[in-house]
Design a protein around this motif. Structure first.
Motif, short mmCIF file in Angstrom:
data_model
loop_
_atom_site.label_atom_id
_atom_site.label_comp_id
_atom_site.label_asym_id
_atom_site.label_seq_id
_atom_site.Cartn_x
_atom_site.Cartn_y
_atom_site.Cartn_z
N SER A 180 -3.51 9.22 -8.69
CA SER A 180 -2.74 9.74 -9.81
C SER A 180 -2.34 8.59 -10.73
CB SER A 180 -1.48 10.46 -9.32
OG SER A 180 -0.68 10.88 -10.40
N THR A 181 -2.62 8.75 -12.01
CA THR A 181 -2.26 7.74 -12.99
C THR A 181 -1.62 8.41 -14.21
OG1 THR A 181 -4.42 7.83 -14.05
CG2 THR A 181 -4.13 6.17 -12.31
N SER A 182 -0.84 7.64 -14.94
CA SER A 182 -0.31 8.13 -16.21
C SER A 182 -0.14 6.94 -17.15
CB SER A 182 1.01 8.86 -16.03
OG SER A 182 2.02 7.99 -15.55
N VAL A 230 4.09 1.21 -19.70
CA VAL A 230 2.69 1.15 -20.12
C VAL A 230 1.84 2.12 -19.29
CG1 VAL A 230 0.64 -0.29 -20.31
CG2 VAL A 230 2.89 -1.24 -20.89
N ALA A 231 1.87 1.96 -17.95
CA ALA A 231 1.04 2.79 -17.08
C ALA A 231 1.58 2.73 -15.66
CB ALA A 231 -0.41 2.30 -17.10
N ARG A 232 1.25 3.78 -14.89
CA ARG A 232 1.64 3.78 -13.49
C ARG A 232 0.52 4.38 -12.66
NH1 ARG A 232 2.84 8.59 -11.36
NH2 ARG A 232 3.86 7.63 -9.56
N ILE A 233 0.52 4.06 -11.37
CA ILE A 233 -0.49 4.56 -10.46
C ILE A 233 0.18 4.85 -9.13
CG2 ILE A 233 -1.18 2.22 -9.73
CD1 ILE A 233 -4.09 3.32 -9.58
N SER A 234 -0.21 5.95 -8.51
CA SER A 234 0.38 6.33 -7.23
C SER A 234 -0.07 5.38 -6.13
CB SER A 234 -0.02 7.76 -6.88
OG SER A 234 -1.43 7.85 -6.75
N ARG A 254 8.94 5.84 -9.50
CA ARG A 254 8.14 7.04 -9.61
C ARG A 254 7.87 7.44 -11.05
NH1 ARG A 254 8.13 10.21 -5.06
NH2 ARG A 254 7.88 12.09 -6.30
N GLY A 255 8.66 6.96 -11.98
CA GLY A 255 8.55 7.43 -13.35
C GLY A 255 8.26 6.34 -14.35
N ARG A 256 8.87 6.48 -15.53
CA ARG A 256 8.59 5.61 -16.65
C ARG A 256 9.79 4.78 -17.08
NH1 ARG A 256 4.28 8.53 -20.60
NH2 ARG A 256 2.96 9.45 -19.00
N VAL A 257 10.82 4.77 -16.29
CA VAL A 257 12.03 4.06 -16.65
C VAL A 257 12.14 2.79 -15.82
CG1 VAL A 257 14.54 4.21 -16.77
CG2 VAL A 257 13.15 6.24 -17.21
N PRO A 258 12.35 1.65 -16.47
CA PRO A 258 12.37 0.38 -15.71
C PRO A 258 13.37 0.36 -14.55
CG PRO A 258 12.22 -0.08 -18.05
CD PRO A 258 12.41 1.40 -17.92
N LYS A 259 14.53 0.96 -14.72
CA LYS A 259 15.55 0.88 -13.68
C LYS A 259 15.16 1.62 -12.41
CE LYS A 259 18.38 4.76 -15.32
NZ LYS A 259 19.71 5.14 -15.83
N GLU A 260 14.12 2.43 -12.46
CA GLU A 260 13.65 3.12 -11.26
C GLU A 260 12.87 2.20 -10.33
OE1 GLU A 260 12.66 7.21 -13.77
OE2 GLU A 260 11.52 6.73 -11.99
N TYR A 261 12.49 1.04 -10.81
CA TYR A 261 11.62 0.15 -10.05
C TYR A 261 12.44 -1.00 -9.46
CZ TYR A 261 7.73 2.78 -11.85
OH TYR A 261 6.86 3.80 -12.14
N ALA A 262 12.29 -1.20 -8.16
CA ALA A 262 13.12 -2.18 -7.46
C ALA A 262 12.52 -3.58 -7.46
CB ALA A 262 13.33 -1.73 -6.02
N TYR A 263 11.21 -3.68 -7.58
CA TYR A 263 10.55 -4.97 -7.44
C TYR A 263 9.72 -5.27 -8.69
CZ TYR A 263 11.67 -3.68 -2.67
OH TYR A 263 12.34 -3.28 -1.54
N TRP A 264 9.81 -6.54 -9.13
CA TRP A 264 9.17 -6.94 -10.38
C TRP A 264 8.44 -8.26 -10.21
CZ3 TRP A 264 9.29 -4.11 -14.92
CH2 TRP A 264 10.12 -2.98 -14.91
N GLY A 265 7.30 -8.35 -10.90
CA GLY A 265 6.62 -9.62 -11.01
C GLY A 265 7.27 -10.47 -12.10
N THR A 307 0.80 -1.21 0.00
CA THR A 307 0.00 0.00 0.00
C THR A 307 0.84 1.27 0.00
OG1 THR A 307 -0.15 -0.06 2.40
CG2 THR A 307 -1.89 -1.17 1.17
N SER A 308 2.12 1.17 0.27
CA SER A 308 2.97 2.36 0.30
C SER A 308 3.73 2.59 -1.00
CB SER A 308 3.97 2.24 1.45
OG SER A 308 4.86 1.17 1.23
N TYR A 309 3.55 1.69 -1.97
CA TYR A 309 4.32 1.77 -3.20
C TYR A 309 3.51 2.29 -4.38
CZ TYR A 309 7.94 -1.08 -0.99
OH TYR A 309 8.91 -1.55 -0.16
N ASN A 310 4.15 3.17 -5.16
CA ASN A 310 3.64 3.41 -6.50
C ASN A 310 3.82 2.13 -7.30
OD1 ASN A 310 3.28 6.20 -5.91
ND2 ASN A 310 5.42 6.59 -6.39
N MET A 311 2.91 1.89 -8.22
CA MET A 311 2.95 0.66 -9.01
C MET A 311 2.92 1.01 -10.49
SD MET A 311 3.07 -1.84 -6.84
CE MET A 311 2.73 -3.20 -7.95
N ALA A 312 3.46 0.12 -11.30
CA ALA A 312 3.47 0.35 -12.74
C ALA A 312 3.37 -0.96 -13.50
CB ALA A 312 4.74 1.08 -13.15
#
Length: 120
Positions: free
Chosen positions: A56-58, A47-51, A100-111, A29-34
């Motif tokens: 907030s979505t983009s 593709v998309a992200r959500i706060s 926080r953004g649109r670049v894969p390397k910004e995200y630490a956790y992946w499915g 619940t504390s993570y932005n997701m994409a």
């Protein structure tokens, strides 16, 4: 954070699919997701992200108006509703957390990814 994506499959052009990404951890619940995707032979793309709150979505220009990202924090799940699918949407779709953004390397956790194939 462990993430599990599912819901992919084979669909005809113009059809719809809903992807889900679930976490068993309360910190979800504390993570932005994409959602990202990787078409065959190409690099992974946003593709998309959500706060974290869902307010907030983009979207990438290629899916804007066709895809909807949402989340249910009570279920620790994020969704990607995909409508009016096109053959060019064919890809392995990945959910990701903590960026926080649109670049894969910004995200630490992946499915693990789920394959979406759109036939013409």
């Amino acid at each position: 954070v462990q993430l599990q994506a599912f819901g992919g499959g084979l669909v005809q052009a113009g059809g719809s699919l809903r992807l889900s990404c679930a976490s068993s951890e309360h910190t979800f619940t504390s993570y932005n997701m994409a959602w990202f995707r990787q078409p065959p032979g190409k690099e992974r793309e946003f593709v998309a992200r959500i706060s974290w709150s869902g307010d907030s979505t983009s979207y990438s220009d290629s899916v804007k108006g066709r895809f909807i990202i949402s989340r249910d924090n009570a279920k620790s799940t994020v969704y990607l509703q995909m409508n009016s699918l096109k053959p060019e949407d064919t890809a392995v779709y990945y959910c990701a957390a903590s960026g926080r953004g649109r670049v894969p390397k910004e995200y630490a956790y992946w499915g693990q990814g789920t394959l979406v194939t759109v036939s013409s």
